[in-house]
Structure formats: structure tokens, C-alpha cells
Design an enzyme around this catalytic site. Structure first.
Site, PDB file in Angstrom:
ATOM      1  N   TYR A 115      -6.052  -5.550  18.806  1.00 24.17           N
ATOM      2  CA  TYR A 115      -5.490  -6.015  17.545  1.00 24.17           C
ATOM      3  C   TYR A 115      -5.605  -7.539  17.487  1.00 24.17           C
ATOM      4  O   TYR A 115      -4.819  -8.275  18.058  1.00 24.17           O
ATOM      5  CB  TYR A 115      -4.031  -5.595  17.397  1.00 24.17           C
ATOM      6  N   SER A 263       0.200   5.505  12.151  1.00 26.84           N
ATOM      7  CA  SER A 263      -0.009   5.611  10.699  1.00 26.84           C
ATOM      8  C   SER A 263       0.768   6.787  10.110  1.00 26.84           C
ATOM      9  O   SER A 263       0.220   7.608   9.373  1.00 26.84           O
ATOM     10  CB  SER A 263      -1.504   5.759  10.380  1.00 26.84           C
ATOM     11  N   PRO A 264       2.072   6.912  10.413  1.00 27.99           N
ATOM     12  CA  PRO A 264       2.827   8.083   9.957  1.00 27.99           C
ATOM     13  C   PRO A 264       3.019   8.154   8.445  1.00 27.99           C
ATOM     14  O   PRO A 264       3.377   9.207   7.919  1.00 27.99           O
ATOM     15  CB  PRO A 264       4.172   7.920  10.681  1.00 27.99           C
ATOM     16  N   ARG A 267      -1.099   4.754   6.489  1.00 28.35           N
ATOM     17  CA  ARG A 267      -1.441   3.358   6.190  1.00 28.35           C
ATOM     18  C   ARG A 267      -0.832   2.882   4.875  1.00 28.35           C
ATOM     19  O   ARG A 267      -1.449   2.162   4.105  1.00 28.35           O
ATOM     20  CB  ARG A 267      -2.957   3.190   6.194  1.00 28.35           C
ATOM     21  N   GLY A 268       0.397   3.345   4.638  1.00 26.94           N
ATOM     22  CA  GLY A 268       1.125   2.936   3.444  1.00 26.94           C
ATOM     23  C   GLY A 268       0.934   3.835   2.239  1.00 26.94           C
ATOM     24  O   GLY A 268       1.724   3.773   1.286  1.00 26.94           O
ATOM     25  N   PHE A 269      -0.076   4.671   2.249  1.00 26.61           N
ATOM     26  CA  PHE A 269      -0.402   5.450   1.051  1.00 26.61           C
ATOM     27  C   PHE A 269       0.740   6.380   0.636  1.00 26.61           C
ATOM     28  O   PHE A 269       1.065   6.499  -0.555  1.00 26.61           O
ATOM     29  CB  PHE A 269      -1.678   6.265   1.285  1.00 26.61           C
TER      30      PHE A 269
END
Length: 388
Positions: A115, A263-264, A267-269
Site C-alpha cells: 500500500y 472490501s466488506p 469499495r464503498g459501492f
């Protein structure tokens, strides 16, 4: 160095929080409303009273027997604090947000060498300095770098590279021991037994406490676990990507291995803040993912509408529905949502207190499953690195 150990459609997430609170729903009792509103304005503001502050007191255990690792029931994914997202706070604001998470009971913080690369570990190290005994930091090895640049077509889990990453991560994080050391992606040139043996030796040396794997198949997990007990598997898992339910989650139950979904909220979607007109910055990896192309977003918003409808009558936001659903799937599951906003941290943590009946879970899953997911989660190169 210190040793860290221990055991949308149509309405965005913040607006939904405010409306449900005003309606007297269970999401936020009245004394918490002004604090939530203030949190949305700045991460520097402190609530006058801590009684209404969202926090997490529940604990879950990843792994079993000698590999057991007890942490807060929800962790914090640190990647987006300064990597792979369009906007991120300055260093001091990011550190304040991490401190808020700690104050609210979060004990598990996740980062990785790649990262940045390297910069996220350094930021996390600064943020966690002085919290000995209260928090755990996890990081990852396995990508190949040459002169500080990632070779995206290759992986490197050779013993020499694992040790190099370990030493670098210890320095970057400012710790004496890494609480949980994951292989980030499998390396076809290094047998998993060799990887497990190397990490086992690092555990004996006190440089690592627990061993984990990311995005691997059941055979790899079994082979690794036979050499060095695996504490946790970290793979993508949410209502729009449920592949791990086929063999990985059953195996984790069988072997007593924990599971950490990254990414639960997709990724924000699944939070409902993204639509087909959303513009991602040049450093945001979502612009490269097929599932985040405008046409895919437009079709997939039907799933967010399901979460909106399901949560509207219960007083919960789509993001909270997504997180609470994950936590319902097993007490060995510890999601690590990331955020750069205190208001979203508040929202996420409150999801840990949500309970659903099995009938409600079936209703939700049936409604979501009836909608085909448009677009792959990764491009072809990234997808090729995920074991099937």
C-alpha cells in the site's frame, strides 16, 4: 520499538442516518444525532459526552488453540487512508481518525507493504505509536518489488523476501512483533509449505505472532495449515461477491481458522454514495475495475436499492445492512471496513449491534441474488492472481 499485541440510490449514507434518527429509528438515539452531524463536518471535533458515541465492545477470536487471536469484532482497513482512493486526509487527520477508532474499541488495524508502497505502513506506525497492549496491527508480504517499484506480473514469497518484508515492516510500523503476517497473493514459484515454514520460523523468533493467507483456495489452506497453523484467511467477501461460501468458509469452520473480509462494503459501492456519474481520481484503483465502469454501476445500483428498501423499515443504512449481514454469517468473521470519515466510522461501528433473524437474512439474500452482478471485480491480471 513497541510491541503491539493483545488479544442509493436517491439518498446518501449520511442523509439516511439523519432521517432515520429524526424518525426515532433504532439507528441513533436522539442524544447521538448532533454528535453524528458534527462528526460529518470534521474529524477534529470531539463529542461533549462519550455516552452516545458509537463504539464496539464485542470481541471475536480468529484461529484456534495456539493460533488463536482475539480482536474487536470489527477491524479497520487502513489502505484508503493514503492509498488507492481519490481523496484522503492529510497525515494528522488520518492519525486522529485512527485514534478515534481506538478510543471506540477497535483493536485490529490492517495494512500491507504494497500500500503506497511502504507509505501506508509508515502512517499506521505513526498512528499506533504509544498504544502498546491496546491494538494489533496486521500486514502482508508476497508482492515483488525492484528498486521500490512493484513488478505486477510476478509475486515473490521466497524465504529471503519474506524475511526482508518482515524486517522492513517491523521498522515501518515501529513494533517488535507483527500480530498477523499474511501472504498477500500466492507465489506459483514457491511451494506453500516453504512459505509456512518460513513464517513458522519467524514466529519462533518472536518477529511474527500469527500466520495468515489472502485469496487462496482450499487446497493451499490445508497444505499451509499442516505446516504452520493458519490464524486467518483474508479475502474479498460481501453481498456482491460470495464465492468464499462455496469452500473457503466451510473449511475455516472445519479447521478453526478465522476469516477477515476485505472490501466488506464493495469499495464503498454498497454504501450508496457512488453512481454512474462518480468521478474517480487518477490514484483511485476503482477507475480500473470493470465493476466500477458507469454502465456496470448503473445496473448494479439495483442491489443498493434492495439494501435501501430492506434497511428503511428497520432504521439502518445500506452500509450497515452489508456489514451486519457479514457478521451474521459466522462468529469467526471479522470485517475490516476502511474509511477516511468519522461519520462513516460511527455508522460502521453501529452495525456491530444489529441483529437479524434467519428469516430476515434469507429475505435479504434472495432479493440480492435475484439481481445479476454486472462486471468483474478485478481486471484480468489481478484476477489471475486469485486462486480458484
Amino acid at each position: 520499538m513497541e510491541k503491539l499485541h493483545g488479544n442509493t440510490g436517491g439518498i446518501d449514507r449520511r442523509s439516511f442516518l439523519k432521517r432515520t434518527a429524526l424518525a426515532g429509528a433504532a439507528l441513533c438515539i436522539a442524544p447521538a444525532l448532533e454528535m453524528v452531524n458534527a462528526a460529518g463536518r470534521t474529524v477534529t471535533a470531539k463529542p461533549e459526552s462519550s455516552q452516545s458515541m458509537a463504539s464496539i465492545g464485542k470481541r471475536r477470536t480468529l484461529g484456534s488453540d495456539g493460533a488463536a487471536f482475539t480482536v474487536s469484532a470489527m477491524g479497520f482497513g487502513c489502505m484508503g487512508l493514503n492509498y488507492h482512493r481519490s481523496e484522503h486526509p492529510d497525515e494528522q487527520a488520518a492519525i486522529r481518525l485512527v485514534h478515534e477508532a481506538i478510543d471506540r474499541g477497535v483493536t485490529l488495524f490492517d495494512t500491507a507493504e504494497s500500500y503506497g508502497p511502504f507509505t501506508n505502513e509508515r502512517l499506521v506506525g505513526k498512528a499506533l505509536k504509544g498504544y502498546t497492549g491496546r491494538v494489533n496491527v496486521t500486514t502482508k508480504f508476497g508482492h515483488k518489488f525492484v528498486n521500490g517499484v512493484q513488478v505486477k506480473t510476478e509475486e515473490d514469497s521466497s524465504p529471503a523476501n519474506i524475511r526482508r518484508v518482515c524486517e522492513n515492516s517491523l521498522r515501518s510500523l515501529g513494533v517488535e512483533s507483527i500480530a498477523l503476517f499474511y501472504q498477500h497473493r500466492s507465489d506459483p514459484n514457491t511451494p506453500i509449505e516453504t512459505v509456512a515454514e518460513t513464517v513458522a520460523q519467524l514466529i519462533k523468533e518472536g518477529k511474527v505472532q500469527h500466520f495468515g493467507l489472502c485469496e487462496v483456495n482450499a487446497d493451499t489452506i490445508r497444505r499451509a495449515h499442516a505446516v504452520c497453523p493458519v490464524t486467518a484467511i483474508q479475502s474479498e467477501y460481501h453481498l456482491m461477491h460470495r464465492t468464499v461460501e462455496e469452500s473457503i468458509l466451510p473449511l475455516c469452520r472445519e479447521l478453526g481458522i478465522g476469516f477477515v473480509p476485505y472490501s466488506p462494503i464493495n469499495r464503498g459501492f454498497l454504501g450508496g454514495l457512488i453512481n454512474e456519474y462518480t468521478q474517480f481520481g487518477p490514484n483511485d484503483n476503482r477507475q480500473t475495475l470493470p465493476r466500477f465502469r458507469p454502465e456496470a454501476i448503473r445496473k448494479n445500483l439495483r442491489i443498493v436499492e434492495v439494501l435501501n428498501a430492506f434497511g428503511r423499515t428497520r432504521g439502518y443504512t445500506p452500509a450497515q445492512i452489508a456489514l451486519a449481514w457479514l457478521m451474521h454469517k459466522g462468529d469467526f468473521i471479522v470485517p475490516i471496513p476502511g474509511t477516511t470519515k468519522l461519520s462513516h466510522l460511527e455508522e460502521n461501528l453501529r452495525a456491530a449491534d444489529i441483529s437479524f433473524t434467519d428469516e430476515e437474512i434469507s429475505e435479504l439474500e434472495a432479493a440480492v441474488s435475484a439481481i445479476p452482478v454486472e462486471g468483474s471485480r478485478y481486471d484480468a491480471l489481478q484476477e489471475s492472481k486469485v486462486q480458484k
